[in-house]
Design a protein around this motif. Structure first.
Motif, PDB file in Angstrom:
ATOM      1  N   GLU A 156     -57.311  57.217 -32.438  1.00 20.72           N
ATOM      2  CA  GLU A 156     -57.027  56.459 -31.237  1.00 20.72           C
ATOM      3  C   GLU A 156     -55.932  57.137 -30.426  1.00 20.72           C
ATOM      4  O   GLU A 156     -54.977  57.668 -30.992  1.00 20.72           O
ATOM      5  N   PRO A 157     -56.015  57.113 -29.097  1.00 17.62           N
ATOM      6  CA  PRO A 157     -54.940  57.690 -28.294  1.00 17.62           C
ATOM      7  C   PRO A 157     -53.625  56.952 -28.530  1.00 17.62           C
ATOM      8  O   PRO A 157     -53.618  55.742 -28.713  1.00 17.62           O
ATOM      9  N   SER A 158     -52.537  57.705 -28.526  1.00 16.74           N
ATOM     10  CA  SER A 158     -51.224  57.095 -28.707  1.00 16.74           C
ATOM     11  C   SER A 158     -50.674  56.687 -27.350  1.00 16.74           C
ATOM     12  O   SER A 158     -51.103  57.188 -26.323  1.00 16.74           O
ATOM     13  N   PRO A 159     -49.696  55.787 -27.337  1.00 16.78           N
ATOM     14  CA  PRO A 159     -49.089  55.423 -26.061  1.00 16.78           C
ATOM     15  C   PRO A 159     -48.367  56.624 -25.467  1.00 16.78           C
ATOM     16  O   PRO A 159     -47.959  57.537 -26.184  1.00 16.78           O
ATOM     17  N   ASP A 160     -48.230  56.602 -24.152  1.00 13.41           N
ATOM     18  CA  ASP A 160     -47.549  57.708 -23.490  1.00 13.41           C
ATOM     19  C   ASP A 160     -46.110  57.803 -23.971  1.00 13.41           C
ATOM     20  O   ASP A 160     -45.454  56.786 -24.196  1.00 13.41           O
ATOM     21  N   PRO A 161     -45.592  59.032 -24.109  1.00 14.25           N
ATOM     22  CA  PRO A 161     -44.199  59.186 -24.496  1.00 14.25           C
ATOM     23  C   PRO A 161     -43.301  58.724 -23.351  1.00 14.25           C
ATOM     24  O   PRO A 161     -43.721  58.720 -22.199  1.00 14.25           O
ATOM     25  N   PRO A 162     -42.068  58.351 -23.665  1.00 16.28           N
ATOM     26  CA  PRO A 162     -41.183  57.927 -22.594  1.00 16.28           C
ATOM     27  C   PRO A 162     -40.877  59.088 -21.653  1.00 16.28           C
ATOM     28  O   PRO A 162     -40.743  60.225 -22.084  1.00 16.28           O
ATOM     29  N   GLU A 163     -40.816  58.798 -20.386  1.00 21.72           N
ATOM     30  CA  GLU A 163     -40.431  59.791 -19.390  1.00 21.72           C
ATOM     31  C   GLU A 163     -38.943  59.627 -19.134  1.00 21.72           C
ATOM     32  O   GLU A 163     -38.412  58.535 -19.184  1.00 21.72           O
ATOM     33  N   TRP A 164     -38.288  60.730 -18.834  1.00 22.70           N
ATOM     34  CA  TRP A 164     -36.850  60.722 -18.612  1.00 22.70           C
ATOM     35  C   TRP A 164     -36.536  61.281 -17.237  1.00 22.70           C
ATOM     36  O   TRP A 164     -37.229  62.153 -16.739  1.00 22.70           O
ATOM     37  N   ILE A 165     -35.468  60.759 -16.625  1.00 20.97           N
ATOM     38  CA  ILE A 165     -34.993  61.249 -15.336  1.00 20.97           C
ATOM     39  C   ILE A 165     -33.512  61.579 -15.447  1.00 20.97           C
ATOM     40  O   ILE A 165     -32.831  61.122 -16.359  1.00 20.97           O
ATOM     41  N   THR A 166     -33.012  62.368 -14.511  1.00 19.87           N
ATOM     42  CA  THR A 166     -31.603  62.761 -14.518  1.00 19.87           C
ATOM     43  C   THR A 166     -30.752  61.697 -13.819  1.00 19.87           C
ATOM     44  O   THR A 166     -31.276  60.764 -13.205  1.00 19.87           O
ATOM     45  N   SER A 167     -29.438  61.881 -13.876  1.00 17.73           N
ATOM     46  CA  SER A 167     -28.531  60.921 -13.253  1.00 17.73           C
ATOM     47  C   SER A 167     -28.680  60.913 -11.735  1.00 17.73           C
ATOM     48  O   SER A 167     -28.494  59.874 -11.104  1.00 17.73           O
ATOM     49  N   VAL A 168     -29.055  62.037 -11.146  1.00 18.26           N
ATOM     50  CA  VAL A 168     -29.245  62.082  -9.685  1.00 18.26           C
ATOM     51  C   VAL A 168     -30.421  61.196  -9.290  1.00 18.26           C
ATOM     52  O   VAL A 168     -30.326  60.373  -8.370  1.00 18.26           O
ATOM     53  N   GLU A 169     -31.538  61.337  -9.994  1.00 20.90           N
ATOM     54  CA  GLU A 169     -32.702  60.515  -9.687  1.00 20.90           C
ATOM     55  C   GLU A 169     -32.446  59.042 -10.024  1.00 20.90           C
ATOM     56  O   GLU A 169     -32.857  58.155  -9.285  1.00 20.90           O
ATOM     57  N   ARG A 172     -32.619  55.790  -7.399  1.00 16.49           N
ATOM     58  CA  ARG A 172     -33.388  54.570  -7.653  1.00 16.49           C
ATOM     59  C   ARG A 172     -32.508  53.328  -7.644  1.00 16.49           C
ATOM     60  O   ARG A 172     -32.944  52.249  -7.258  1.00 16.49           O
ATOM     61  N   LEU A 173     -31.265  53.482  -8.121  1.00 16.40           N
ATOM     62  CA  LEU A 173     -30.351  52.346  -8.222  1.00 16.40           C
ATOM     63  C   LEU A 173     -29.553  52.111  -6.945  1.00 16.40           C
ATOM     64  O   LEU A 173     -28.900  51.079  -6.805  1.00 16.40           O
ATOM     65  N   GLY A 174     -29.546  53.098  -6.057  1.00 19.33           N
ATOM     66  CA  GLY A 174     -28.771  52.972  -4.828  1.00 19.33           C
ATOM     67  C   GLY A 174     -27.282  53.129  -5.056  1.00 19.33           C
ATOM     68  O   GLY A 174     -26.475  52.437  -4.449  1.00 19.33           O
ATOM     69  N   CYS A 175     -26.920  54.031  -5.955  1.00 24.22           N
ATOM     70  CA  CYS A 175     -25.505  54.276  -6.245  1.00 24.22           C
ATOM     71  C   CYS A 175     -25.285  55.786  -6.338  1.00 24.22           C
ATOM     72  O   CYS A 175     -26.195  56.576  -6.128  1.00 24.22           O
ATOM     73  N   THR A 176     -24.072  56.180  -6.671  1.00 25.52           N
ATOM     74  CA  THR A 176     -23.780  57.602  -6.827  1.00 25.52           C
ATOM     75  C   THR A 176     -24.163  58.055  -8.228  1.00 25.52           C
ATOM     76  O   THR A 176     -24.183  57.246  -9.164  1.00 25.52           O
ATOM     77  N   PRO A 177     -24.445  59.355  -8.396  1.00 25.04           N
ATOM     78  CA  PRO A 177     -24.721  59.865  -9.741  1.00 25.04           C
ATOM     79  C   PRO A 177     -23.559  59.623 -10.704  1.00 25.04           C
ATOM     80  O   PRO A 177     -23.776  59.342 -11.882  1.00 25.04           O
ATOM     81  N   ARG A 178     -22.344  59.696 -10.202  1.00 25.43           N
ATOM     82  CA  ARG A 178     -21.176  59.468 -11.057  1.00 25.43           C
ATOM     83  C   ARG A 178     -21.171  58.038 -11.611  1.00 25.43           C
ATOM     84  O   ARG A 178     -20.918  57.821 -12.798  1.00 25.43           O
ATOM     85  N   TYR A 179     -21.478  57.056 -10.753  1.00 26.95           N
ATOM     86  CA  TYR A 179     -21.533  55.677 -11.219  1.00 26.95           C
ATOM     87  C   TYR A 179     -22.681  55.479 -12.203  1.00 26.95           C
ATOM     88  O   TYR A 179     -22.533  54.779 -13.203  1.00 26.95           O
ATOM     89  N   ALA A 180     -23.820  56.113 -11.930  1.00 28.57           N
ATOM     90  CA  ALA A 180     -24.958  56.007 -12.845  1.00 28.57           C
ATOM     91  C   ALA A 180     -24.570  56.534 -14.230  1.00 28.57           C
ATOM     92  O   ALA A 180     -24.941  55.954 -15.249  1.00 28.57           O
ATOM     93  N   ARG A 181     -23.807  57.622 -14.269  1.00 30.80           N
ATOM     94  CA  ARG A 181     -23.364  58.159 -15.569  1.00 30.80           C
ATOM     95  C   ARG A 181     -22.380  57.211 -16.245  1.00 30.80           C
ATOM     96  O   ARG A 181     -22.383  57.083 -17.471  1.00 30.80           O
ATOM     97  N   ARG A 182     -21.544  56.541 -15.461  1.00 33.15           N
ATOM     98  CA  ARG A 182     -20.580  55.599 -16.045  1.00 33.15           C
ATOM     99  C   ARG A 182     -21.273  54.432 -16.727  1.00 33.15           C
ATOM    100  O   ARG A 182     -20.794  53.932 -17.746  1.00 33.15           O
TER     101      ARG A 182
END
Length: 103
Positions: A56-69, A73-83
């Protein structure tokens, strides 16, 4: 020297996640993705999706994005996203923070 134990589906899924993350980091940093990474990703997907062995096919692996992306998406700075990374399910991979793509 004895051979290592065979890889199971969990091992292969982890390898697929690692290769996906590796490719995403290269793409986000505008570095060329090595052809070997593309071939490995294709092979792992082929094996895990049941093309080998009729499983049977397995579920898709999780996709990952960087702090910039993530910040875009969150409408904040990359620095805040990392915090707030840990609250969002993010973790550090080497020097790069990565986040689940579904944030």
């Amino acid at each position: 020297m004895s051979a290592p134990p065979p890889l199971d589906r969990t091992d292969l899924a982890m390898a697929l996640t690692a290769v996906t993350l590796y490719r995403n980091v290269h793409i986000q940093s505008k570095k060329p993705v090595p052809a070997a990474a593309d071939r490995l990703l294709e092979h792992l997907e082929h094996v895990l999706n049941g093309s080998a062995g009729g499983t049977e096919p397995s579920p898709d692996p999780p996709e990952w994005i960087t702090s910039v992306e993530a910040a875009q998406r969150l409408g904040c700075t990359p620095r805040y996203a990392r915090r707030i990374a840990e609250r969002l399910g993010g973790h550090k991979h080497g020097r790069v923070w990565v986040f689940p793509a579904d944030i």
